[in-house]
Design a protein around this motif. Structure first.
Motif, PDB file in Angstrom:
ATOM      1  N   ILE A 112       3.351  61.093 -58.589  1.00  0.00           N
ATOM      2  CA  ILE A 112       3.499  61.032 -57.134  1.00  0.00           C
ATOM      3  C   ILE A 112       2.475  60.099 -56.486  1.00  0.00           C
ATOM      4  CG2 ILE A 112       3.294  62.407 -55.018  1.00  0.00           C
ATOM      5  CD1 ILE A 112       4.392  64.777 -56.684  1.00  0.00           C
ATOM      6  N   THR A 113       1.253  60.089 -56.973  1.00  0.00           N
ATOM      7  CA  THR A 113       0.155  59.341 -56.348  1.00  0.00           C
ATOM      8  C   THR A 113       0.451  57.856 -56.147  1.00  0.00           C
ATOM      9  OG1 THR A 113      -1.452  60.929 -57.173  1.00  0.00           O
ATOM     10  CG2 THR A 113      -2.298  58.783 -56.532  1.00  0.00           C
ATOM     11  N   PRO A 114       1.062  57.150 -57.105  1.00  0.00           N
ATOM     12  CA  PRO A 114       1.317  55.720 -56.880  1.00  0.00           C
ATOM     13  C   PRO A 114       2.246  55.422 -55.703  1.00  0.00           C
ATOM     14  CG  PRO A 114       1.447  56.202 -59.204  1.00  0.00           C
ATOM     15  CD  PRO A 114       1.335  57.515 -58.497  1.00  0.00           C
ATOM     16  N   GLU A 115       2.963  56.421 -55.210  1.00  0.00           N
ATOM     17  CA  GLU A 115       3.791  56.196 -54.027  1.00  0.00           C
ATOM     18  C   GLU A 115       2.929  55.966 -52.788  1.00  0.00           C
ATOM     19  OE1 GLU A 115       7.106  56.001 -53.612  1.00  0.00           O
ATOM     20  OE2 GLU A 115       7.468  56.228 -55.764  1.00  0.00           O
ATOM     21  N   TYR A 116       1.708  56.478 -52.809  1.00  0.00           N
ATOM     22  CA  TYR A 116       0.835  56.428 -51.620  1.00  0.00           C
ATOM     23  C   TYR A 116      -0.427  55.596 -51.825  1.00  0.00           C
ATOM     24  CZ  TYR A 116       3.902  60.239 -50.421  1.00  0.00           C
ATOM     25  OH  TYR A 116       5.015  60.995 -50.179  1.00  0.00           O
ATOM     26  N   PHE A 117      -0.764  55.280 -53.060  1.00  0.00           N
ATOM     27  CA  PHE A 117      -2.015  54.573 -53.321  1.00  0.00           C
ATOM     28  C   PHE A 117      -1.813  53.590 -54.470  1.00  0.00           C
ATOM     29  CE2 PHE A 117      -5.876  54.183 -55.857  1.00  0.00           C
ATOM     30  CZ  PHE A 117      -6.725  53.652 -54.915  1.00  0.00           C
ATOM     31  N   ARG A 118      -2.303  52.370 -54.288  1.00  0.00           N
ATOM     32  CA  ARG A 118      -2.294  51.357 -55.345  1.00  0.00           C
ATOM     33  C   ARG A 118      -3.683  50.754 -55.461  1.00  0.00           C
ATOM     34  NH1 ARG A 118       2.619  49.454 -57.501  1.00  0.00           N
ATOM     35  NH2 ARG A 118       4.168  50.946 -56.833  1.00  0.00           N
ATOM     36  N   TRP A 119      -4.104  50.500 -56.681  1.00  0.00           N
ATOM     37  CA  TRP A 119      -5.388  49.844 -56.875  1.00  0.00           C
ATOM     38  C   TRP A 119      -5.319  48.433 -56.327  1.00  0.00           C
ATOM     39  CZ3 TRP A 119      -9.216  52.832 -58.121  1.00  0.00           C
ATOM     40  CH2 TRP A 119      -9.012  53.947 -58.904  1.00  0.00           C
ATOM     41  N   PRO A 120      -6.381  47.982 -55.680  1.00  0.00           N
ATOM     42  CA  PRO A 120      -6.401  46.579 -55.244  1.00  0.00           C
ATOM     43  C   PRO A 120      -6.684  45.665 -56.432  1.00  0.00           C
ATOM     44  CG  PRO A 120      -8.443  47.663 -54.643  1.00  0.00           C
ATOM     45  CD  PRO A 120      -7.558  48.718 -55.238  1.00  0.00           C
ATOM     46  N   GLY A 121      -6.247  44.457 -56.325  1.00  0.00           N
ATOM     47  CA  GLY A 121      -6.584  43.477 -57.348  1.00  0.00           C
ATOM     48  C   GLY A 121      -5.489  43.281 -58.379  1.00  0.00           C
ATOM     49  N   TYR A 122      -5.906  42.720 -59.518  1.00  0.00           N
ATOM     50  CA  TYR A 122      -4.962  42.295 -60.542  1.00  0.00           C
ATOM     51  C   TYR A 122      -4.948  43.247 -61.732  1.00  0.00           C
ATOM     52  CZ  TYR A 122      -4.307  37.901 -58.162  1.00  0.00           C
ATOM     53  OH  TYR A 122      -3.983  36.948 -57.234  1.00  0.00           O
ATOM     54  N   ASN A 145      -1.149  36.716 -63.676  1.00  0.00           N
ATOM     55  CA  ASN A 145      -1.032  36.752 -62.220  1.00  0.00           C
ATOM     56  C   ASN A 145      -0.210  37.980 -61.768  1.00  0.00           C
ATOM     57  OD1 ASN A 145      -1.631  35.857 -59.668  1.00  0.00           O
ATOM     58  ND2 ASN A 145       0.188  34.546 -59.534  1.00  0.00           N
ATOM     59  N   LEU A 146      -0.496  39.131 -62.380  1.00  0.00           N
ATOM     60  CA  LEU A 146       0.233  40.368 -62.108  1.00  0.00           C
ATOM     61  C   LEU A 146      -0.678  41.341 -61.365  1.00  0.00           C
ATOM     62  CD1 LEU A 146       2.802  42.084 -62.574  1.00  0.00           C
ATOM     63  CD2 LEU A 146       1.720  42.903 -64.665  1.00  0.00           C
ATOM     64  N   LYS A 147      -0.301  41.655 -60.128  1.00  0.00           N
ATOM     65  CA  LYS A 147      -1.085  42.598 -59.320  1.00  0.00           C
ATOM     66  C   LYS A 147      -0.585  44.021 -59.542  1.00  0.00           C
ATOM     67  CE  LYS A 147      -2.036  39.376 -55.592  1.00  0.00           C
ATOM     68  NZ  LYS A 147      -1.972  39.158 -54.149  1.00  0.00           N
ATOM     69  N   PHE A 148      -1.436  44.980 -59.212  1.00  0.00           N
ATOM     70  CA  PHE A 148      -1.026  46.396 -59.294  1.00  0.00           C
ATOM     71  C   PHE A 148       0.152  46.669 -58.375  1.00  0.00           C
ATOM     72  CE2 PHE A 148      -5.379  46.878 -60.919  1.00  0.00           C
ATOM     73  CZ  PHE A 148      -5.141  47.687 -62.016  1.00  0.00           C
ATOM     74  N   THR A 149       0.182  46.013 -57.231  1.00  0.00           N
ATOM     75  CA  THR A 149       1.269  46.234 -56.270  1.00  0.00           C
ATOM     76  C   THR A 149       2.605  45.657 -56.734  1.00  0.00           C
ATOM     77  OG1 THR A 149       0.594  44.258 -55.069  1.00  0.00           O
ATOM     78  CG2 THR A 149      -0.268  46.368 -54.281  1.00  0.00           C
ATOM     79  N   ASP A 150       2.578  44.772 -57.750  1.00  0.00           N
ATOM     80  CA  ASP A 150       3.810  44.180 -58.278  1.00  0.00           C
ATOM     81  C   ASP A 150       4.545  45.096 -59.242  1.00  0.00           C
ATOM     82  OD1 ASP A 150       3.215  41.928 -56.811  1.00  0.00           O
ATOM     83  OD2 ASP A 150       2.252  40.904 -58.503  1.00  0.00           O
ATOM     84  N   VAL A 151       3.860  46.124 -59.733  1.00  0.00           N
ATOM     85  CA  VAL A 151       4.464  47.026 -60.715  1.00  0.00           C
ATOM     86  C   VAL A 151       5.229  48.113 -59.969  1.00  0.00           C
ATOM     87  CG1 VAL A 151       4.013  48.608 -62.630  1.00  0.00           C
ATOM     88  CG2 VAL A 151       2.597  46.568 -62.340  1.00  0.00           C
ATOM     89  N   PRO A 152       6.523  48.321 -60.286  1.00  0.00           N
ATOM     90  CA  PRO A 152       7.292  49.339 -59.565  1.00  0.00           C
ATOM     91  C   PRO A 152       6.876  50.756 -59.956  1.00  0.00           C
ATOM     92  CG  PRO A 152       8.617  48.395 -61.312  1.00  0.00           C
ATOM     93  CD  PRO A 152       7.329  47.611 -61.254  1.00  0.00           C
ATOM     94  N   ASN A 153       7.168  51.695 -59.059  1.00  0.00           N
ATOM     95  CA  ASN A 153       6.886  53.104 -59.319  1.00  0.00           C
ATOM     96  C   ASN A 153       7.995  53.732 -60.170  1.00  0.00           C
ATOM     97  OD1 ASN A 153       4.580  53.079 -57.785  1.00  0.00           O
ATOM     98  ND2 ASN A 153       5.630  53.727 -55.933  1.00  0.00           N
ATOM     99  N   GLY A 154       7.662  54.836 -60.785  1.00  0.00           N
ATOM    100  CA  GLY A 154       8.669  55.618 -61.489  1.00  0.00           C
ATOM    101  C   GLY A 154       8.992  55.079 -62.861  1.00  0.00           C
ATOM    102  N   VAL A 155      10.055  55.626 -63.393  1.00  0.00           N
ATOM    103  CA  VAL A 155      10.512  55.235 -64.723  1.00  0.00           C
ATOM    104  C   VAL A 155      11.489  54.084 -64.568  1.00  0.00           C
ATOM    105  CG1 VAL A 155      11.716  56.034 -66.788  1.00  0.00           C
ATOM    106  CG2 VAL A 155      10.263  57.607 -65.495  1.00  0.00           C
ATOM    107  N   ALA A 156      11.207  53.008 -65.259  1.00  0.00           N
ATOM    108  CA  ALA A 156      12.052  51.810 -65.127  1.00  0.00           C
ATOM    109  C   ALA A 156      13.240  51.865 -66.048  1.00  0.00           C
ATOM    110  CB  ALA A 156      11.234  50.572 -65.434  1.00  0.00           C
TER     111      ALA A 156
END
Length: 93
Positions: A66-76, A82-93
């Motif tokens: 649940i936590t990644p829905e509300y919080f993402r680490w800053p940075g890469y 060139n992959l940021k934490f925010t580029d990775v989708p939540n949940g099971v892919a």
């Protein structure tokens, strides 16, 4: 049988653990598989401790989902790709 009883004793519990913490009405101590039908107090305590521990692990696992829905680490996550934490989708892919 292998999965306990299917008769009336499945719904009307034995008196071995009726006074334990967590035994509530109307079933008092509910044991549909008959795992504690032998009345072994040591096995009962071990199973109860394992149930509490596994429940706590499951709660932490849910928080990790649940936590990644509300919080993402800053940075890469991977600077070389060139992959940021925010580029990775939540949940099971």
């Amino acid at each position: 049988g292998f999965l306990g009883t299917t008769g009336a004793s499945m719904w009307i519990p034995g008196a071995a653990f009726d006074k334990e913490l967590g035994a509530t009405m109307p079933f008092k101590y509910f044991d549909p598989l008959g795992l504690a039908s032998d009345g072994d107090a040591g096995a009962f305590r071990r199973r109860r401790a394992a149930e509490i521990k596994n429940g706590r692990v499951a709660m932490w696992a849910c928080m990790g989902y649940i936590t990644p829905e509300y919080f993402r680490w800053p940075g890469y996550l991977s600077p070389s790709a060139n992959l940021k934490f925010t580029d990775v989708p939540n949940g099971v892919a």
